[in-house]
Design an enzyme around this catalytic site. Structure first.
Site, PDB file in Angstrom:
ATOM      1  CE1 TYR A   1      -4.503  -2.048   4.869  1.00 33.56           C
ATOM      2  CE2 TYR A   1      -3.138  -0.080   4.718  1.00 33.56           C
ATOM      3  CZ  TYR A   1      -3.900  -1.062   4.111  1.00 33.56           C
ATOM      4  OH  TYR A   1      -4.023  -1.080   2.740  1.00 33.56           O
TER       5      TYR A   1
ATOM      6  CB  SER B   1      -0.882  -0.008   1.252  1.00 37.15           C
ATOM      7  OG  SER B   1      -1.491   1.252   1.490  1.00 37.15           O
TER       8      SER B   1
END
Length: 253
Positions: free
Chosen positions: A148, A135
């Site tokens: 995350y 990401s």
């Protein structure tokens, strides 16, 4: 690609994983789709003519079972795309410890296990492609996403290590780092961010998610699929260990 390849794609029942599955299938790759969402997995696998295996990637035996299933039915694994992920938006002081364990297990430990278990087949074939969907948050941080962001940063570290070890074996390993893609996961993030910041969901998109991007739009799923196809091609045989931002220029500033 020069011959028929076999791929495993995790998180394949929706969003980025499904888009990657569609892209690889279009390129003639035999894809084994893995996801915990049985209903969607069966539906999309039938539509695309793919094999599938319902898999809980937080369980070590399920990770091993997915690799064993793929080798049993196809004789080999050429491509591994680690996609599966979840999100939890919460300040560190309030972050549920069980959510931390779940996110790290699914998004960092599982890719390690899948890489470990698939490695032998790739090494024997002298050819392999591992793509980790990290990401933009594997490269930069934002508040309220400690688990995350920790998992995605760790995934890039795993990518670089696998690239160094895999090079002599003909195995490349790369990470793709998308900014915001309009998937069910991101839709949930938008709602969670709106709640935490006390603003509308539209304001979350324009004022928070796209605020740092030069190109003020979310990332198209096909862009990610095409990037995966290129990194899996013979033309990319010297590209390894990279973290490729697909971010509208976010990290350029």
């Amino acid at each position: 690609m020069s011959n028929v390849k076999t791929a495993i794609v995790t998180g394949a029942a929706s969003g980025i994983g499904l888009a990657i599955t569609e892209a690889l299938t279009e390129d003639g790759v035999k894809v084994v789709m893995a996801d915990i969402n049985e209903e969607a997995l069966i539906s999309h696998s039938r539509r695309l003519g793919c094999q599938y295996k319902v898999t809980n990637l937080t369980l070590r035996e399920d990770c091993k079972g997915l690799v064993d299933y793929t080798i049993k039915n196809n004789g080999r694994i050429d491509i591994l795309v680690n996609v599966a992920g979840i999100q939890n938006v919460c300040p560190i002081e309030e972050f549920p410890e069980d959510k931390w364990d779940l996110i790290i297990s699914l998004m960092l430990t599982a890719p390690f296990l899948m890489t470990k278990y698939a490695w032998t087949s790739m090494k024997e074939n002298g050819w392999g492609r591992i793509i980790n969907i990290s990401s933009i948050h594997g490269l930069v941080a934002s508040e309220f996403k400690s688990a995350y962001i920790s998992a995605k940063h760790g995934l890039i570290g795993l990518t670089k290590t696998a690239a160094l070890e895999g090079g002599p074996q003909g195995i490349t390993c790369n990470a793709i780092c998308p900014a915001y893609v309009r998937t069910p996961l991101v839709e949930k993030q938008i709602a969670d961010q709106a709640k935490h910041h006390g603003i509308s969901e539209e304001e979350v998109l324009t004022k928070i998610m796209l605020q740092k991007a030069a190109v003020k739009k979310t990332i198209d799923l096909k862009t990610i699929g095409e990037a995966v196809k290129f990194l899996c091609s013979d033309n990319a045989d010297t590209i390894t260990g990279i973290a490729l931002p697909l971010d509208g220029g976010w990290v350029a500033g």
